[in-house]
Design an enzyme around this catalytic site. Structure first.
Site, PDB file in Angstrom:
ATOM      1  CG  HIS A 311      -2.075   0.923   1.093  1.00  0.00           C
ATOM      2  ND1 HIS A 311      -1.987   2.250   1.423  1.00  0.00           N
ATOM      3  CD2 HIS A 311      -3.321   0.723   0.615  1.00  0.00           C
ATOM      4  CE1 HIS A 311      -3.158   2.820   1.163  1.00  0.00           C
ATOM      5  NE2 HIS A 311      -3.975   1.921   0.672  1.00  0.00           N
ATOM      6  CG  ASP A 369      -8.573  -4.521  -2.576  1.00  0.00           C
ATOM      7  OD1 ASP A 369      -9.774  -4.403  -2.281  1.00  0.00           O
ATOM      8  OD2 ASP A 369      -7.907  -3.616  -3.088  1.00  0.00           O
TER       9      ASP A 369
HETATM   10  N1  CMC Z   1       4.171  -7.568  -4.743  1.00  0.00           N
HETATM   11  C1  CMC Z   1       5.517  -7.552  -4.941  1.00  0.00           C
HETATM   12  N2  CMC Z   1       6.275  -6.437  -4.834  1.00  0.00           N
HETATM   13  C2  CMC Z   1       5.645  -5.297  -4.524  1.00  0.00           C
HETATM   14  C3  CMC Z   1       4.243  -5.241  -4.304  1.00  0.00           C
HETATM   15  C4  CMC Z   1       3.501  -6.426  -4.419  1.00  0.00           C
HETATM   16  N3  CMC Z   1       2.173  -6.441  -4.230  1.00  0.00           N
HETATM   17  N4  CMC Z   1       3.887  -3.964  -4.015  1.00  0.00           N
HETATM   18  C5  CMC Z   1       5.021  -3.238  -4.046  1.00  0.00           C
HETATM   19  N5  CMC Z   1       6.079  -4.043  -4.359  1.00  0.00           N
HETATM   20  C6  CMC Z   1       7.480  -3.628  -4.442  1.00  0.00           C
HETATM   21  C7  CMC Z   1       7.722  -2.861  -5.737  1.00  0.00           C
HETATM   22  O1  CMC Z   1       8.132  -3.724  -6.778  1.00  0.00           O
HETATM   23  C8  CMC Z   1       8.806  -1.896  -5.322  1.00  0.00           C
HETATM   24  O2  CMC Z   1      10.017  -2.590  -5.333  1.00  0.00           O
HETATM   25  P1  CMC Z   1      11.403  -1.818  -5.699  1.00  0.00           P
HETATM   26  O3  CMC Z   1      11.575  -0.796  -4.607  1.00  0.00           O
HETATM   27  O4  CMC Z   1      12.431  -2.905  -5.684  1.00  0.00           O
HETATM   28  O5  CMC Z   1      11.185  -1.207  -7.049  1.00  0.00           O
HETATM   29  C9  CMC Z   1       8.458  -1.563  -3.863  1.00  0.00           C
HETATM   30  O6  CMC Z   1       7.716  -2.709  -3.384  1.00  0.00           O
HETATM   31  C10 CMC Z   1       7.609  -0.313  -3.706  1.00  0.00           C
HETATM   32  O7  CMC Z   1       6.471  -0.415  -4.556  1.00  0.00           O
HETATM   33  P2  CMC Z   1       5.825   0.813  -5.339  1.00  0.00           P
HETATM   34  O8  CMC Z   1       5.098   0.300  -6.534  1.00  0.00           O
HETATM   35  O9  CMC Z   1       6.869   1.859  -5.574  1.00  0.00           O
HETATM   36  O10 CMC Z   1       4.810   1.339  -4.261  1.00  0.00           O
HETATM   37  P3  CMC Z   1       3.549   2.237  -4.525  1.00  0.00           P
HETATM   38  O11 CMC Z   1       3.278   2.928  -3.258  1.00  0.00           O
HETATM   39  O12 CMC Z   1       3.728   3.059  -5.753  1.00  0.00           O
HETATM   40  O13 CMC Z   1       2.405   1.151  -4.860  1.00  0.00           O
HETATM   41  C11 CMC Z   1       0.595  -0.333  -4.639  1.00  0.00           C
HETATM   42  C12 CMC Z   1       1.428   0.759  -3.973  1.00  0.00           C
HETATM   43  C13 CMC Z   1      -0.635  -0.644  -3.800  1.00  0.00           C
HETATM   44  C14 CMC Z   1       0.094   0.158  -6.027  1.00  0.00           C
HETATM   45  C15 CMC Z   1       1.467  -1.608  -4.816  1.00  0.00           C
HETATM   46  O14 CMC Z   1       1.880  -2.079  -3.548  1.00  0.00           O
HETATM   47  C16 CMC Z   1       0.753  -2.715  -5.596  1.00  0.00           C
HETATM   48  O15 CMC Z   1       0.813  -2.704  -6.828  1.00  0.00           O
HETATM   49  N6  CMC Z   1       0.077  -3.686  -4.888  1.00  0.00           N
HETATM   50  C17 CMC Z   1      -0.671  -4.698  -5.551  1.00  0.00           C
HETATM   51  C18 CMC Z   1      -2.015  -4.119  -5.957  1.00  0.00           C
HETATM   52  C19 CMC Z   1      -2.952  -3.935  -4.789  1.00  0.00           C
HETATM   53  O16 CMC Z   1      -3.115  -4.814  -3.952  1.00  0.00           O
HETATM   54  N7  CMC Z   1      -3.628  -2.775  -4.757  1.00  0.00           N
HETATM   55  C20 CMC Z   1      -4.629  -2.462  -3.749  1.00  0.00           C
HETATM   56  C21 CMC Z   1      -4.248  -1.305  -2.881  1.00  0.00           C
HETATM   57  S1  CMC Z   1      -5.324  -1.163  -1.446  1.00  0.00           S
HETATM   58  C22 CMC Z   1      -6.873  -0.781  -2.082  1.00  0.00           C
HETATM   59  C23 CMC Z   1      -6.922   0.559  -2.713  1.00  0.00           C
HETATM   60  O17 CMC Z   1      -6.449   1.547  -2.119  1.00  0.00           O
HETATM   61  O18 CMC Z   1      -7.493   0.658  -3.796  1.00  0.00           O
END
Ligand code: CMC
Length: 434
Positions: A311, A369
């Site tokens: 998140h 989720d």
């Molecule tokens: N599985 C594997 N690696 C992950 C995941 C994951 N679910 N989420 C983040 N990472 C890694 C990502 O690859 C990155 O690694 P690095 O630093 O080596 O590049 C690091 O963790 C930081 O991730 P980010 O994408 O920069 O973080 P963000 O804050 O931009 O993204 C997020 C947040 C929710 C989009 C992301 O964690 C994600 O894609 N999760 C899966 C989708 C999900 O479950 N979304 C629902 C969110 S809660 C409901 C809502 O608010 O709608």
């Protein structure tokens, strides 16, 4: 202290040997906020913050997320207390109006929402224009946008009474719109709302009953759905809420703004994650395959991510996920599905991921989720309805945030700037010369 923006010192920034003062505001809780709104006019520079990771776009009194400690507050009340003691419409009233309703206020609000739940009859014909296999989010988005063509008497954003009517209409009609999208996909007749049922029960009734037989709502399951709605009702300035605010900042009517929010919610990184999480659990299939998927999630060259994990704000356990996990067990118990293979995969996956250094170091925990898909599936909803249910609940948050924004005297049209890195000196060539 609450509801007031108070100054708490000054930050200084030096640009090309000139020093500029930036006011610092102290929130009721959370990190201080530096006001950079005059920086461009004073210093001729922009700030750069893709994804708004360090930028507050507004002041708000509605919802607070403490991502480090896993705390979620609606109007100052802990999410755990609200889920335990309030129903969804009570929470909706709270988010919209700032305080919990007393008995009279609650009765009046419930009645107003109940009595606005039917759609203009002509709207039902909108559905026939969609292909039978249309995603219900596509239908929901379209039909909500169309509300502004039917309810002209609540589109004047400068009239507080019309704003209130539009808010109540949206909360009241969302379940009907969503249930009709579902019924349309099945080819079953639309089911009109029933005024004697509570919000969640009425929604289940509109989704699952057919004219040929009596349908009895299971109270335990309806209460679980009500909890799911409360958990999704608002979550401060996430992508869809910011979309609603940005759309509304131009003066667009509330129905158009909520349609924009639905579109933004649809993506798998946001509201679409519940559908994606369940797809992932089904794809994993058995606990034996978990290691392989964990490996994929950690591979920087593989786009696969563990859906329902991670998140932007929560860097500890999402408090909504904790309640969702408990509710999931309750629902599966009632339905006699305690040995559901998907639940087994989810629990084992969670256990392994929470111990894996990759997830620990990156502070990736289950989010709202992760378990919601299992609950919604057990309640009888197909996967493509999951995000629609999220939209239904989040409409309360969107409309509360929109209402707050319209009343905010600091509100201006949203207009981010950019770091332009494109060409500046291209010579035009006629088409025959290119
Ligand atoms: N599985 C594997 N690696 C992950 C995941 C994951 N679910 N989420 C983040 N990472 C890694 C990502 O690859 C990155 O690694 P690095 O630093 O080596 O590049 C690091 O963790 C930081 O991730 P980010 O994408 O920069 O973080 P963000 O804050 O931009 O993204 C997020 C947040 C929710 C989009 C992301 O964690 C994600 O894609 N999760 C899966 C989708 C999900 O479950 N979304 C629902 C969110 S809660 C409901 C809502 O608010 O709608």
């Amino acid at each position: 202290m609450a509801n007031k923006k108070t100054e708490n010192g000054t930050a200084y920034i030096e640009i090309n040997n000139a020093r500029y003062e930036l006011p610092i505001y102290k929130p009721s809780i959370g990190p201080n906020v530096i006001d950079i709104s005059k920086l461009y006019s004073q210093a001729n520079v922009f700030t750069y913050d893709p994804g708004f990771t360090s930028t507050a776009n507004c002041s708000s009194t509605i919802t607070f997320v403490d991502g480090e400690n896993g705390v979620l507050l609606y109007r100052g009340y802990k999410i755990e207390d609200l889920v335990e003691h309030a129903d969804f419409l009570e929470v909706a009233y709270l988010l919209l109006n700032g305080e919990l309703p007393n008995k009279i206020e609650k009765a009046e609000f419930d009645e107003a929402v109940t009595k606005h739940s039917m759609l203009h009859e002509q709207m039902s014909r909108f559905y026939q224009g969609f292909r039978r296999d249309a995603h219900p989010m596509a239908i929901t988005c379209g039909v909500i946008g169309a509300l502004s063509a039917f309810y002209h008497d609540s589109t004047d954003i400068n009239d507080p009474h019309q704003r209130m009517v539009a808010s109540r209409r949206l909360i009241a009609k969302m379940p009907t719109i969503a249930a009709m999208a579902y019924k349309y996909s099945l080819g079953q007749p639309f089911v009109y709302p029933r005024n004697d049922l509570d919000y969640a029960s009425n929604f289940m009734y509109m989704c699952f009953s057919v004219p040929t037989e009596e349908y009895k709502v299971n109270k335990v399951l309806a209460d679980a759905l009500d909890k799911v709605f409360i958990l999704h009702a608002d979550h401060e300035q996430n992508a869809s809420t910011s979309t609603v605010r940005l759309a509304g900042s131009s003066g667009a009517n509330p129905f158009a703004c909520i349609a924009a929010g639905v579109a933004s919610l649809w993506g798998p990184a946001h509201g679409g994650a519940n559908e994606a999480a369940l797809n992932m659990l089904e794809e994993i299939g058995t606990t034996d395959n978990i290691t392989q998927y964990i490996k994929k999630a950690k591979d920087p060259n593989d786009p696969f991510r563990l859906m329902g994990f991670g998140h932007r704000v929560y860097k500890s356990y999402d408090p909504r996920a904790k309640i969702m996990q408990k509710t999931c067990h309750e629902v599966l118990d009632v339905l006699g599905l305690k040995n559901d293979p998907l639940l087994k995969v989810a629990m084992e996956l969670e256990k392994i991921a929470l111990e894996d250094p990759y997830f620990v170091e990156k502070k990736l925990y289950p989010n709202v989720d992760f378990y919601s898909g299992i609950i919604l599936k057990a309640l009888g909803f197909p996967k493509d309805m999951f995000t629609v249910l999220f939209a239904l609940a989040r409409t309360v948050g969107w409309i509360s945030q929109w209402k707050e924004m319209i009343a905010d005297t600091e509100q201006r049209i949203g207009r981010p700037r950019q770091l332009y890195i494109g060409n500046i000196d291209k010579n035009f060539k006629k088409i025959q010369d290119r």
